[in-house]
Structures are given as C-alpha cells and as structure tokens.
Design a protein around this motif. Structure first.
Motif, short mmCIF file in Angstrom:
data_model
loop_
_atom_site.label_atom_id
_atom_site.label_comp_id
_atom_site.label_asym_id
_atom_site.label_seq_id
_atom_site.Cartn_x
_atom_site.Cartn_y
_atom_site.Cartn_z
N GLU A 145 47.03 21.72 -4.26
CA GLU A 145 47.62 21.64 -5.60
C GLU A 145 48.44 20.37 -5.76
O GLU A 145 48.40 19.72 -6.81
N ALA A 146 49.17 20.00 -4.71
CA ALA A 146 49.97 18.78 -4.79
C ALA A 146 49.06 17.56 -4.93
O ALA A 146 49.30 16.67 -5.74
N ALA A 147 47.98 17.54 -4.15
CA ALA A 147 47.06 16.41 -4.20
C ALA A 147 46.39 16.31 -5.58
O ALA A 147 46.31 15.24 -6.17
N ARG A 148 45.94 17.46 -6.09
CA ARG A 148 45.29 17.46 -7.41
C ARG A 148 46.26 17.06 -8.51
O ARG A 148 45.90 16.40 -9.47
N SER A 149 47.52 17.51 -8.37
CA SER A 149 48.53 17.17 -9.39
C SER A 149 48.77 15.68 -9.47
O SER A 149 49.18 15.17 -10.50
N LEU A 150 48.55 14.98 -8.37
CA LEU A 150 48.73 13.53 -8.37
C LEU A 150 47.53 12.82 -8.99
O LEU A 150 47.54 11.60 -9.15
N GLY A 151 46.49 13.58 -9.31
CA GLY A 151 45.32 12.99 -9.95
C GLY A 151 44.16 12.76 -9.00
O GLY A 151 43.12 12.24 -9.39
N LEU A 152 44.32 13.15 -7.73
CA LEU A 152 43.21 12.99 -6.79
C LEU A 152 42.09 13.97 -7.14
O LEU A 152 42.35 15.08 -7.61
N SER A 153 40.86 13.55 -6.90
CA SER A 153 39.71 14.42 -7.20
C SER A 153 39.61 15.51 -6.15
O SER A 153 40.25 15.43 -5.11
N PRO A 154 38.80 16.54 -6.40
CA PRO A 154 38.65 17.60 -5.39
C PRO A 154 38.21 17.04 -4.03
O PRO A 154 38.72 17.45 -2.99
N ASP A 172 41.51 15.11 -14.04
CA ASP A 172 42.15 14.24 -13.06
C ASP A 172 42.87 13.06 -13.73
O ASP A 172 43.95 12.67 -13.31
N LEU A 185 43.60 5.89 -5.84
CA LEU A 185 43.05 5.90 -7.19
C LEU A 185 42.86 4.47 -7.70
O LEU A 185 42.49 4.25 -8.85
N PHE A 204 57.04 21.00 -6.92
CA PHE A 204 56.90 22.41 -6.56
C PHE A 204 58.16 22.95 -5.87
O PHE A 204 58.92 22.20 -5.28
N ASN A 211 55.71 20.70 -0.95
CA ASN A 211 54.31 20.34 -0.70
C ASN A 211 54.12 18.87 -0.38
O ASN A 211 53.17 18.22 -0.84
N PHE A 254 52.90 16.00 2.19
CA PHE A 254 51.78 16.04 3.12
C PHE A 254 52.33 15.83 4.53
O PHE A 254 52.79 14.74 4.86
N GLN A 281 38.56 13.90 -2.85
CA GLN A 281 39.63 13.11 -2.25
C GLN A 281 40.70 14.02 -1.66
O GLN A 281 41.22 13.76 -0.56
N GLY A 307 49.03 25.01 -1.39
CA GLY A 307 49.95 24.10 -2.06
C GLY A 307 49.63 22.64 -1.79
O GLY A 307 49.90 21.78 -2.62
N GLN A 308 49.04 22.35 -0.64
CA GLN A 308 48.65 20.99 -0.31
C GLN A 308 47.59 20.48 -1.28
O GLN A 308 47.65 19.36 -1.76
N ARG A 346 46.07 14.37 -15.28
CA ARG A 346 47.07 14.77 -14.29
C ARG A 346 47.86 13.58 -13.77
O ARG A 346 49.01 13.71 -13.38
N ARG A 347 47.24 12.40 -13.74
CA ARG A 347 47.96 11.22 -13.30
C ARG A 347 49.21 11.00 -14.14
O ARG A 347 50.19 10.43 -13.68
#
Ligand SMILES: Nc1ncnc2c1ncn2[C@@H]1O[C@H](COP(=O)(O)OP(=O)(O)OP(=O)(O)O)[C@@H](O)[C@H]1O
Ligand SMILES: [Mg+2]
Lengths: 239, 251
Positions: free
Chosen positions: A139-148, B81, B113, B91, B95, B97, A150, A136-137, B84-85
């Motif tokens: 997924e949360a990071a990717r959902s914010l638009g971060l690259s794999p 990416d 970003l 969730f 989730n 951090f 990052q 989930g961590q 998704r922004r």
C-alpha cells in the motif's frame, strides 16, 4: 551372523568399493547437478506461477492453480516418464558428454522434468513468502505512485526473499532424494551407481546401504545448516 | 492552483466489505478545497480510514464518484498510479521500507518513476531530512529509528513526490506519547505552508487548532461538518454531542 553382515546380501559388505568406488563419486556429482540444477531452473517459472496465483484475474489464477495441482498430485516417476519419452521425443538433445560422464541427451530431459515438478512446489514457497510481507508495504509503494509490478519487484520481493531462501534450500534437499528416480532412465546419479554395482558384483544390499549413507551424509548436515541460518536470520530481525 | 478551488470532490460513495456483509461507507459526499485542512473524527469502525483510503483508491468504492481536479478517478480506464503521485499518504504504522536506508526510502519513487535524476533525488532527500533535523539518519535503516522519527520520515517520503494533497490516517496513534508532539509539529508546519490535508485523527487539539473544517463520521456516514470552533462549542447533532462529551472528558 557374519553372513548377515558380510555375505553377498550383507548389510556392510563393501567389497565392491576399491573397484567401483568411482561410480559413487560420480554419482554424488550427478545427483548434485540434478538437484541444484532443477531447483535453479525452477525459480523463474515458479516466480511466474506464484505471481499468476496472486493475480486478480480468475483465469490467470486458475491456469497457475491447475499446473500446481497437476504436478503435486501425480507421481514424479509418471511425470518423468511422460516428459522423458513424450516431450523429448520431439526435442532432440545431442549426445554431448560433459564432465566426462554426464550425457546431455539423458541429463537435460531429467533435469527439465525435475524442474517442472519443482516449479509447482517452489511456486507455493514463493507465494507464501510474498504473502508473509505486510500488505502495508504494498500500500505504501502504490500510494507513492509505483505500479503493481514495481511495488512487487522493488519493495515486496526483496523482503520476501528472506522467507523464501530457507524453503528453497529445503527444496534442494528434497530434490537430492527425489532425483534418485532418474536412475530409472540411466542417469548416473547415486542410485544408479548402487543399482549398477549391485547388478555387476552380485552384492545385493551393500551398495544400497552405501547409497543411503551418502544421501544421509549430504542431507542431514545440509538440513541442520539451513535450520541454523534460519535461526540466525530470525534473531537479526528482532533487532 | 488557486487556494479555495475544489481539489477533491467525493460524490455519494458507498463501500462494503465481505460481499456486502459489512457496510463501511454509505452515501458519503465531501469536497476538499486547495489549501484546506480537514480533520476527520469519529468512533472506531465509523469508516474514517475507509473514506480516506477511497480518496486515493486504496479502497475502491462500490458506487459513487471521486473527482480529483474535476477528473473522475474511479473511471475504469483511469491510470490511478498517475493520480496517486499527487496524493501523499501517511499510515498509522509508517510503512517505511525496512530493507532500504532512510535515503533510499525517500528517493525510491522519484527515481523509479523517472521524475528526478539520482543527484536531484539525493539532494532533495537531504534537504527534506535537514528540514526535520534528521540529516544524520540518511544512511540508517528504519529499524534503528524511534517511532516519531519513522513517522516524520514517512511524511517527507510522501513530500518528495510534491503531492498536491496529503492524506493522514491516524499518524500519531501508534506512537509513544512523548513522540506525538514532534509529528504534530511537522503536520502543523505543513498546514501553515498551505498544504491541502485530510487527517483522520483522535487528536482533538490538532483538529481544533489546525483544521479549517472538522468532519464527524458515525456508522459509515458523515454526520456533521463545521469549522472547528463552532463544531466543538455547539455541535448540532445528538451523536456528535455524545461523541464529543466522551472524548473531551478524557482529554
Ligand atoms: N479490508 C476490510 N475488510 C473487511 N472489513 C473492513 C475492511 N476495512 C474496514 N472494514 C470494516 O469497515 C468498517 C469501517 O472501518 P474503518 O477502518 O474505515 O473504520 P475507522 O473509522 O477507521 O475505525 P478505527 O478508528 O478503528 O480505525 C468497520 O466495520 C471495519 O471492520
Ligand atoms: Mg482507521
């Protein structure tokens, strides 16, 4: 009876100590240089191997898997020999002496061989540490638009470190023991000290008993300390 | 973007798991308009989460298209990416951090970003935290917060990216009952501000009062959709009636 203890093959015949004690002190330093050095050297290649292992690309995954399989399935002495005489036949390391007794032309091939071996094990340690972080961590990071990358660097790895560090410290302990094999090629670590002293003084067992004592006195407390720190960290987690 | 224009268009998507052994979505199509709030309901395992996760490609459909602003985001060469922004995701299990303070959680993506300077990102985070009354938690770690607080922070973390649509997957299901209200209130406020929202939920009250449209799913298919009043008072499909009878009885 006293022959058993104190004879030339005696278990606690330490008569060599006054004259040759220095060999063991240097041996401890050499062993620590080899083991700590090799694990530190192994970290970056191991991280690359671990990330490759987790890649979606089958070829990339396979390459890393093959490296790990080869180094985990062959004896360290064989690896050391091939790297020492094979690889470092083509790469000449100058005969520079550091700390007064560490000859780089021997030390570098040794530490590199140990590091290449260790990388295979550390890669698996890092991979397990990464997989233990809740997906989930990511997924949360990717959902914010971060690259794999990052997501891995900023979110997953900082959390994986907690799982990785204790296992990495244990890997150093393993290398303290495994590095004894380097005595074969004249690296002056603990085992080399024992062999050399035994050969010169004809006290056949005593020096090795001392070597065993020294290895134990390094690794046993270190292992206990790692356990204690791990317990502490786990308690901190539950808060 | 004008209200009412098509923002997301899902066209005939199918999704299977375990090499086709599990069919999670079969031939689902749905449009979401700008400013619209869509509630997605249905029994467990009906594919609600999968449909929602396909919208920002956390799950990648086997076939069909998903258009965002009329661009097919399932295309092979698409940089997901960037899209998704513009799609915030919330969730069930927050989730957040755990190794970062609340403030860092909120500023991470805008900063890394390159969308905001440090001072802009910090100011925005503080403004968002003030909006939900948690400005005093900026320097706390997530472990120190209640579930309701965590979820509200997860929501504003997504808002910090200025998304055009917010996707919610059962945002209140992991919360103690007394904390459900504060999260629903925030979602209610978002809806009133005109945010486009797709919300998978078991909260029939929210679906009835806030959503513009309710979508009912069963066994991987969209069975029925309607505006809430008609949906709840006169469901057309058998399966919808049975489901509503079950969930409304326990309410
Ligand atoms: N990653 C996955 N791997 C395998 N099967 C999955 C995966 N994700 C979902 N499924 C399966 O797909 C189907 C739809 O799941 P989904 O999570 O979308 O349902 P849901 O409507 O969200 O249910 P719930 O209300 O329990 O959250 C289920 O049968 C589920 O077991
Ligand atoms: Mg779900």
């Amino acid at each position: 009876m006293s022959e058993f203890f104190f004879g030339s093959a005696g278990f606690i015949n330490f008569n060599f100590l006054p004259k040759y004690g220095m060999y063991f002190i240097q041996g401890v330093e050499y062993t620590l240089l080899l083991s700590v050095g090799s694990v530190l050297l192994a970290i970056v290649p191991a991280l690359v191997l671990a990330l490759m292992r987790l890649s979606k690309n089958r070829l990339v995954r396979g390459l890393s898997g093959a490296y790990i399989a080869v180094f985990r399935s062959t004896p360290l002495l064989v690896q050391l020999t091939i790297i020492y005489f094979g690889v470092f036949y083509f790469i000449k390391v100058p005969n520079i002496i550091i700390f007064g007794f560490v000859d780089l032309s021997r030390f570098i091939p040794g530490v590199v061989a140990l590091a290449l071996n260790s990388a295979a094990y550390v890669a698996e340690i890092i991979r397990a540490g990464i997989l233990a972080v809740d997906f989930g961590q990511t997924e949360a990071a990717r959902s914010l638009g971060l690259s794999p990358l990052q997501s891995m660097r900023l979110v997953v790895l900082p959390q994986a470190i907690k799982n990785i560090l204790p296992a990495l410290a244990n890997e150093v302990i393993t290398m303290v023991k495994e590095s004894s094999i380097c005595s074969t090629y004249g690296m002056m670590e603990i085992m080399w000290a024992a062999k050399t002293v035994s050969g010169t003084t004809y006290i056949s067992v005593g020096p090795f008993v001392l070597a065993a004592l020294i290895y134990f006195c390094i690794n046993f407390p270190a292992g206990k300390a790692i356990e204690a720190i791990e317990r502490r960290m786990r308690r901190g987690d539950r808060r | 973007m004008e209200t009412g224009a098509k923002l997301i268009s899902v066209q005939n998507i199918t999704k299977t798991f375990n090499k086709g052994a599990v069919v999670a979505l079969k031939d689902c199509s749905i449009d979401i308009a700008t400013g619209e709030v869509v509630a997605i309901i249905g029994p467990s395992g009906s594919g609600k989460s999968t449909l929602l996760r396909c919208l920002n490609l956390l799950d990648i459909p086997d076939s069909g298209r998903i258009c965002f602003h009329d661009v097919d985001i399932t295309g092979k060469k698409m940089n997901i990416d960037l899209h998704r922004r513009k799609m915030g995701m919330v969730f069930q299990h927050f989730n957040l951090f755990p190794h970062m303070t609340v403030q860092k959680n909120i500023t991470l993506a805008p900063l890394k970003l390159g969308l905001k300077t440090k001072s802009e990102a910090d100011a925005q985070a503080l403004a968002l935290l003030e909006r939900i009354g948690l400005a005093d938690k900026a320097d706390e770690y997530p472990a120190m917060l209640s579930g309701g607080q965590k979820q509200r922070i997860a929501i504003i973390r997504a808002l910090a990216m200025h998304p055009e649509v917010m996707l919610f997957d059962e945002p209140t299901s992991a919360l103690d009952p007394e904390m459900v209200g504060e999260v629903l209130d925030l979602m209610y406020a978002l809806a009133k501000d005109g945010m486009t929202m797709a919300v998978v939920t078991h909260e029939m009250g929210f679906a009835r009062e806030v959503a513009h449209r309710v979508v009912f799913m069963d066994e991987g298919a969209i069975v029925e959709e309607n505006e809430p009043r008609a949906f709840f008072t006169s469901p057309r499909q058998d399966r919808t009636q049975k489901f509503l009878a079950k969930v409304l009885r326990v309410m």
